[in-house]
Design a protein around this motif. Sequence first.
Motif, mmCIF file in Angstrom:
data_model
loop_
_atom_site.group_PDB
_atom_site.id
_atom_site.type_symbol
_atom_site.label_atom_id
_atom_site.label_comp_id
_atom_site.label_asym_id
_atom_site.label_seq_id
_atom_site.Cartn_x
_atom_site.Cartn_y
_atom_site.Cartn_z
ATOM 1 N N ASP A 37 0.805 -1.226 0.000
ATOM 2 C CA ASP A 37 0.000 0.000 0.000
ATOM 3 C C ASP A 37 0.837 1.274 0.000
ATOM 4 O OD1 ASP A 37 -2.302 -1.486 -0.009
ATOM 5 O OD2 ASP A 37 -2.525 -1.462 2.169
ATOM 6 N N GLU A 38 2.101 1.187 0.340
ATOM 7 C CA GLU A 38 2.937 2.389 0.431
ATOM 8 C C GLU A 38 3.308 2.952 -0.939
ATOM 9 O OE1 GLU A 38 6.267 1.941 3.088
ATOM 10 O OE2 GLU A 38 5.063 0.710 4.447
ATOM 11 N N ALA A 39 3.677 2.105 -1.878
ATOM 12 C CA ALA A 39 4.105 2.578 -3.204
ATOM 13 C C ALA A 39 4.029 1.454 -4.231
ATOM 14 C CB ALA A 39 5.517 3.134 -3.122
ATOM 15 N N PRO A 40 2.832 0.975 -4.541
ATOM 16 C CA PRO A 40 2.723 -0.177 -5.441
ATOM 17 C C PRO A 40 3.332 0.060 -6.827
ATOM 18 C CG PRO A 40 0.560 0.795 -5.050
ATOM 19 C CD PRO A 40 1.517 1.460 -4.106
ATOM 20 N N VAL A 41 3.221 1.259 -7.360
ATOM 21 C CA VAL A 41 3.781 1.523 -8.694
ATOM 22 C C VAL A 41 5.292 1.323 -8.678
ATOM 23 C CG1 VAL A 41 4.168 3.296 -10.449
ATOM 24 C CG2 VAL A 41 1.916 3.067 -9.398
ATOM 25 N N ALA A 42 5.953 1.879 -7.696
ATOM 26 C CA ALA A 42 7.406 1.741 -7.601
ATOM 27 C C ALA A 42 7.807 0.279 -7.425
ATOM 28 C CB ALA A 42 7.951 2.573 -6.436
ATOM 29 N N TYR A 43 7.066 -0.451 -6.629
ATOM 30 C CA TYR A 43 7.414 -1.849 -6.377
ATOM 31 C C TYR A 43 7.186 -2.718 -7.615
ATOM 32 C CZ TYR A 43 7.153 -0.011 -1.614
ATOM 33 O OH TYR A 43 7.320 0.745 -0.479
ATOM 34 N N TRP A 44 6.111 -2.459 -8.357
ATOM 35 C CA TRP A 44 5.883 -3.200 -9.594
ATOM 36 C C TRP A 44 6.941 -2.836 -10.646
ATOM 37 C CZ3 TRP A 44 3.480 -7.532 -9.984
ATOM 38 C CH2 TRP A 44 2.403 -7.821 -9.155
ATOM 39 N N LEU A 45 7.343 -1.574 -10.673
ATOM 40 C CA LEU A 45 8.413 -1.175 -11.596
ATOM 41 C C LEU A 45 9.724 -1.879 -11.258
ATOM 42 C CD1 LEU A 45 7.690 2.640 -12.017
ATOM 43 C CD2 LEU A 45 7.538 0.875 -13.789
ATOM 44 N N SER A 46 9.992 -2.061 -9.972
ATOM 45 C CA SER A 46 11.198 -2.788 -9.575
ATOM 46 C C SER A 46 11.124 -4.243 -10.017
ATOM 47 C CB SER A 46 11.410 -2.705 -8.053
ATOM 48 O OG SER A 46 11.781 -1.402 -7.677
ATOM 49 N N LEU A 47 9.945 -4.847 -9.934
ATOM 50 C CA LEU A 47 9.784 -6.214 -10.420
ATOM 51 C C LEU A 47 9.983 -6.263 -11.932
ATOM 52 C CD1 LEU A 47 9.179 -9.122 -9.565
ATOM 53 C CD2 LEU A 47 6.754 -8.637 -9.966
ATOM 54 N N GLY A 48 9.483 -5.251 -12.631
ATOM 55 C CA GLY A 48 9.718 -5.151 -14.071
ATOM 56 C C GLY A 48 11.198 -4.995 -14.391
#
Length: 135
Positions: A37-48
């Motif tokens: 919940d803190e920064a899902p976009v950043a975390y998904w980008l890191s997975l990418g």
Amino acid sequence: MSATRRSGPHQVLLALYALFTLAAGARSIVQLTTQYDEAPVAYWLSLGAAATYALGWYAIRSAAAGDTRFASVMLWVELAGVATVGTLSLAVRDWFPDASVWSDYGIGYGFVPAVLPVAGLLWLRRQKGPALARN
């Protein structure tokens, strides 16, 4: 494989891509499962980014055997990703309450994410040079 294809730069690139695959992948999985919940976009980008590094490792390994097309595409995609995410993370800070691997052009990783695809493209250019000379 010839000796030139097992060069020091090739081995360093493979090691860095393997390391960044693990680092970005582990970071993103931990963040997605514990802090989503803190920064899902950043975390998904890191997975990418982790997936890109894994494909980059495979592409560079394949390029050493003579198939440089996939490596060229992957390295340009990676560079475009770093440039895009790096620029957006500076221009639209609200989208990145927590950093991704490529935020601020990889500042959290000593800018290696910005330098790595450039180094790969330079290495790839050297791989294509001898092939052109043989033709």
